[in-house]
Design a protein around this motif. Structure first.
Motif, short mmCIF file in Angstrom:
data_model
loop_
_atom_site.label_atom_id
_atom_site.label_comp_id
_atom_site.label_asym_id
_atom_site.label_seq_id
_atom_site.Cartn_x
_atom_site.Cartn_y
_atom_site.Cartn_z
N GLY A 19 0.81 -1.22 0.00
CA GLY A 19 0.00 0.00 0.00
C GLY A 19 0.84 1.27 0.00
O GLY A 19 0.38 2.32 0.43
N TRP A 20 2.08 1.16 -0.49
CA TRP A 20 2.99 2.30 -0.50
C TRP A 20 2.86 3.08 -1.80
O TRP A 20 2.69 2.51 -2.87
CB TRP A 20 4.44 1.84 -0.39
CG TRP A 20 4.86 1.28 0.92
CD1 TRP A 20 4.12 1.17 2.05
CD2 TRP A 20 6.14 0.74 1.23
NE1 TRP A 20 4.87 0.60 3.05
CE2 TRP A 20 6.11 0.32 2.57
CE3 TRP A 20 7.30 0.56 0.51
CZ2 TRP A 20 7.20 -0.25 3.20
CZ3 TRP A 20 8.40 -0.02 1.13
CH2 TRP A 20 8.34 -0.41 2.47
N SER A 21 3.00 4.37 -1.70
CA SER A 21 3.14 5.21 -2.89
C SER A 21 4.61 5.19 -3.31
O SER A 21 5.47 4.70 -2.56
CB SER A 21 2.72 6.65 -2.58
OG SER A 21 3.63 7.22 -1.64
N GLN A 22 4.89 5.74 -4.47
CA GLN A 22 6.30 5.88 -4.87
C GLN A 22 7.04 6.76 -3.88
O GLN A 22 8.22 6.52 -3.59
CB GLN A 22 6.40 6.44 -6.28
CG GLN A 22 5.99 5.46 -7.34
CD GLN A 22 6.08 6.02 -8.73
OE1 GLN A 22 6.09 7.25 -8.93
NE2 GLN A 22 6.12 5.15 -9.72
N GLU A 23 6.36 7.75 -3.35
CA GLU A 23 6.98 8.63 -2.36
C GLU A 23 7.34 7.86 -1.09
O GLU A 23 8.41 8.08 -0.51
CB GLU A 23 6.05 9.80 -2.00
CG GLU A 23 5.87 10.82 -3.10
CD GLU A 23 4.78 10.44 -4.11
OE1 GLU A 23 4.10 9.40 -3.93
OE2 GLU A 23 4.63 11.17 -5.09
N ASP A 24 6.45 6.96 -0.67
CA ASP A 24 6.71 6.13 0.51
C ASP A 24 7.94 5.25 0.30
O ASP A 24 8.80 5.16 1.18
CB ASP A 24 5.51 5.23 0.84
CG ASP A 24 4.27 6.01 1.25
OD1 ASP A 24 4.40 7.11 1.82
OD2 ASP A 24 3.16 5.48 1.00
N LEU A 25 8.00 4.60 -0.86
CA LEU A 25 9.15 3.74 -1.16
C LEU A 25 10.43 4.57 -1.23
O LEU A 25 11.45 4.18 -0.66
CB LEU A 25 8.93 2.98 -2.46
CG LEU A 25 10.10 2.12 -2.94
CD1 LEU A 25 10.54 1.12 -1.86
CD2 LEU A 25 9.74 1.41 -4.23
N ALA A 26 10.37 5.70 -1.90
CA ALA A 26 11.55 6.56 -2.01
C ALA A 26 12.06 6.98 -0.64
O ALA A 26 13.27 6.94 -0.38
CB ALA A 26 11.22 7.78 -2.86
N ALA A 27 11.15 7.34 0.25
CA ALA A 27 11.55 7.74 1.60
C ALA A 27 12.15 6.57 2.36
O ALA A 27 13.13 6.73 3.09
CB ALA A 27 10.35 8.30 2.35
N ALA A 28 11.59 5.38 2.18
CA ALA A 28 12.07 4.20 2.91
C ALA A 28 13.46 3.78 2.49
O ALA A 28 14.21 3.22 3.29
CB ALA A 28 11.09 3.03 2.71
#
Length: 68
Positions: A19-28
């Motif tokens: 359920g991650w956005s690209q922004e979530d993945l990038a931050a992680a």
């Protein structure tokens, strides 16, 4: 399927499963969102270092990013 296309497919699937956005993945993983987007479209070559960062962010082995 090329390794680049397989990685792109698995990144999109793993991200969606969480359920991650690209922004979530990038931050992680500490990468830029636009870079993540390019990798997900198989439009960018990616270094082994950044592949490792993605695997760590997902909590998987690098090999899992290339599994069929």
């Amino acid at each position: 399927m090329s390794a680049r296309a397989l990685l792109a497919h698995n990144l999109r699937r793993m991200r969606a499963d969480r359920g991650w956005s690209q922004e979530d993945l990038a931050a992680a993983c500490g990468l830029d969102r636009s870079f993540v987007a390019h990798v997900e479209r198989a439009a960018r070559n990616i270094s082994i270092d950044n592949i490792e960062r993605l695997a760590i962010a997902f909590g998987v082995k690098i090999a899992d990013l290339f599994s069929i």
